[in-house]
Design a protein around this motif. Structure first.
Motif, PDB file in Angstrom:
ATOM      1  N   LEU A 262     -80.660 -67.204 -34.606  1.00 17.71           N
ATOM      2  CA  LEU A 262     -80.225 -68.532 -34.176  1.00 17.71           C
ATOM      3  C   LEU A 262     -79.062 -69.082 -34.984  1.00 17.71           C
ATOM      4  N   CYS A 263     -78.884 -68.614 -36.212  1.00 19.27           N
ATOM      5  CA  CYS A 263     -77.811 -69.152 -37.057  1.00 19.27           C
ATOM      6  C   CYS A 263     -76.512 -68.373 -36.934  1.00 19.27           C
ATOM      7  N   SER A 303     -81.478 -77.654 -34.043  1.00 16.52           N
ATOM      8  CA  SER A 303     -80.032 -77.873 -33.880  1.00 16.52           C
ATOM      9  C   SER A 303     -79.357 -76.603 -33.380  1.00 16.52           C
ATOM     10  N   MET A 304     -79.724 -75.471 -33.930  1.00 11.76           N
ATOM     11  CA  MET A 304     -79.124 -74.199 -33.525  1.00 11.76           C
ATOM     12  C   MET A 304     -79.426 -73.880 -32.063  1.00 11.76           C
ATOM     13  N   ARG A 309     -72.374 -75.852 -31.042  1.00 11.62           N
ATOM     14  CA  ARG A 309     -71.430 -75.767 -32.151  1.00 11.62           C
ATOM     15  C   ARG A 309     -69.993 -75.831 -31.612  1.00 11.62           C
ATOM     16  N   ALA A 347     -74.278 -77.425 -38.677  1.00 13.97           N
ATOM     17  CA  ALA A 347     -74.737 -77.120 -37.317  1.00 13.97           C
ATOM     18  C   ALA A 347     -73.683 -77.393 -36.252  1.00 13.97           C
ATOM     19  N   ILE A 388     -75.486 -69.348 -42.361  1.00 14.29           N
ATOM     20  CA  ILE A 388     -74.351 -69.917 -41.640  1.00 14.29           C
ATOM     21  C   ILE A 388     -73.079 -69.808 -42.470  1.00 14.29           C
TER      22      ILE A 388
END
Length: 466
Positions: A262-263, A303-304, A309, A347, A388
């Motif tokens: 997810l990141c 958030s991810m 993004r 994020a 990240i």
């Protein structure tokens, strides 16, 4: 100029860098790898570094995981050059530009980032006993995944020329028919076909023989070889969704799998993973994350999952300076930590923008941002934030590091090894191999050969391109 504990043990210095006697002045201002005068000597008007020296201690890596805080290749270092060159803004994600450090080093695609499957054995196939023969609804992998794997890639696996799905299906059928299995024939096919071509082979096999290729392969193979073959035949988006589901179902949670996927994904990839997760497993991924995680780590993953993004590749240096100041005031510059500020910036900002922010932070705080995150956070949220930042700095180095630690020491973390080799094989495994050699003074193929055996080793080496 050097700092105690940097670079960390396990990262041999790059031969001849910096040249003997030039440590305090290398690299020349304005040439490599940052802008002139970075970072300033002496720290003048900048906030003084907290007591305790550099780099800061704490949190990351998690047990069994990564190098010491502040020691990630490419991290901006106060008063000195990084142990591995980071890329100047506008020159891609992570690999050194040609002529700046490593001549002819291949550039990764701007879409070349991703994670991989869970670090768990395949529990009898797929979640809920499902074995998608042609995910979903007989379609090929999602468009963005297929494009990311074939356009501008630096993978070791490329689509085979003169591809004939029916001929390959017949070869695989003969390899599994009768007593014994011709593993070499299987290796020759799967290691030299793209993921999209493997999906076509599965469809041709069912059309020709009325049988499911995956079920046949499972009946003929076992152990690590089975896990590797099944991973190769999963479409990329399904692979990620399946990995996330396995990371959260049952007792316990594989947090590192959630972080890794997810990141690191693009907005479109995340949205497709979320959609696939719902359609294949009938579950809402955000609800599963909320039930399996908590606190600031839960908020980061939620958030991810939004896939929102900023992906503008242009860097706003004024915003980078402002964000660096915000992050300093939210962490090092106050008692306690404003976690929401870190979550918001990491994020939402693009990866090139985050890289510029990290450089601005080092100039301002005389400390790299990775080190500050290690001082302000702990546990899974620290690992997520650092993942990240590390991918913004040097994505191939991130995966090279993960591969190294999957095989270092006693035993082998085969799930991690399989996951990264398979998921990066059509994206940036060429760069990962090169940087692996530069970081560890040995080739990836040599380390794989010494840590694996049999057909499993043969297939891995075929994918890596040894």
């Amino acid at each position: 100029m050097s700092y105690p504990g940097y670079p960390p043990t396990g990262y041999p210095p790059f031969p001849g860098y910096p040249p003997a006697g030039q440590e305090s002045s290398f690299p020349p201002p304005g040439q490599y790898p940052y802008s002139s005068g970075f970072p300033p000597v002496g720290g003048g008007a900048y906030p003084p570094a907290p007591s305790g020296g550099y780099p800061g201690s704490g949190g990351y890596p998690a047990p069994g995981g990564y190098p010491a805080p502040g020691g990630y290749p490419g991290a901006p270092q106060p008063g000195g050059a990084p142990s591995y060159p980071a890329v100047p803004p506008g020159q891609g994600f992570g690999a050194p530009p040609g002529g700046a450090g490593f001549s002819g080093y291949p550039q990764p695609s701007s879409q070349s980032y991703g994670g991989g499957p869970a670090q768990v054995p395949l529990p009898g196939g797929f979640p809920g006993g499902q074995i998608p023969s042609q995910y979903p609804g007989g379609q090929a992998p999602y468009a963005s995944q297929a494009a990311a794997m074939t356009q501008g890639s630096q993978g070791t696996i490329r689509p085979a020329a003169n591809f004939d799905a029916m001929r390959d299906a017949e070869i695989l059928r003969k390899a599994m028919k009768g007593f014994g299995t011709d593993e070499q024939a299987i290796v020759d096919i799967v290691a030299n076909r793209s993921n999209d071509q493997r999906q076509k082979i599965k469809a041709a096999f069912k059309t020709m023989y009325g049988k499911d290729l995956i079920k046949d392969l499972k009946s003929e193979l076992s152990g690590n070889m089975e896990e590797l073959i099944l991973a190769l035949f999963m479409p990329a988006t399904y692979y990620d969704a399946w990995s996330l589901r396995n990371a959260m179902k049952g007792a316990g949670t594989q947090e590192r799998v959630l972080i890794e996927i997810l990141c690191t994904r693009t907005n479109q990839e995340i949205r497709e993973i979320v959609r696939c997760y719902q359609s294949e497993f009938g579950r809402d991924i955000e609800k599963d994350i909320r039930s399996d995680t908590s606190g600031h780590f839960e908020r980061l993953l939620v958030s991810m999952c939004q896939g929102n993004r900023d992906e503008n590749q242009n860097v706003n240096h004024q915003l980078a300076q402002e964000d660096a100041q915000r992050l300093y005031q939210a962490g090092e510059g106050r008692l306690g930590t404003d976690e929401s500020c870190f979550n918001m910036i990491l994020a939402t900002r693009s990866f090139p923008q985050l890289k510029a922010t990290m450089e601005a932070y080092s100039r301002m705080a005389n400390r790299d941002l990775l080190s500050s995150v290690g001082r302000e956070f702990s546990g899974n949220v620290e690992s997520g934030l650092k993942t990240i930042l590390q991918c913004a700095l040097n994505r191939p180095a991130f995966f090279a590091e993960r591969l190294y630690y999957s095989m270092k020491g006693a035993g082998t973390d085969d799930s991690t090894l399989v996951r990264i080799v398979v998921t990066r094989s059509e994206i940036d495994l060429v760069q990962i191999k090169q940087i692996f050699s530069q970081m560890y003074q040995k080739t990836l193929g040599t380390m794989i050969a010494s840590d694996t055996s049999g057909d499993y080793r043969r297939l891995l080496l075929a994918i890596v391109g040894q």
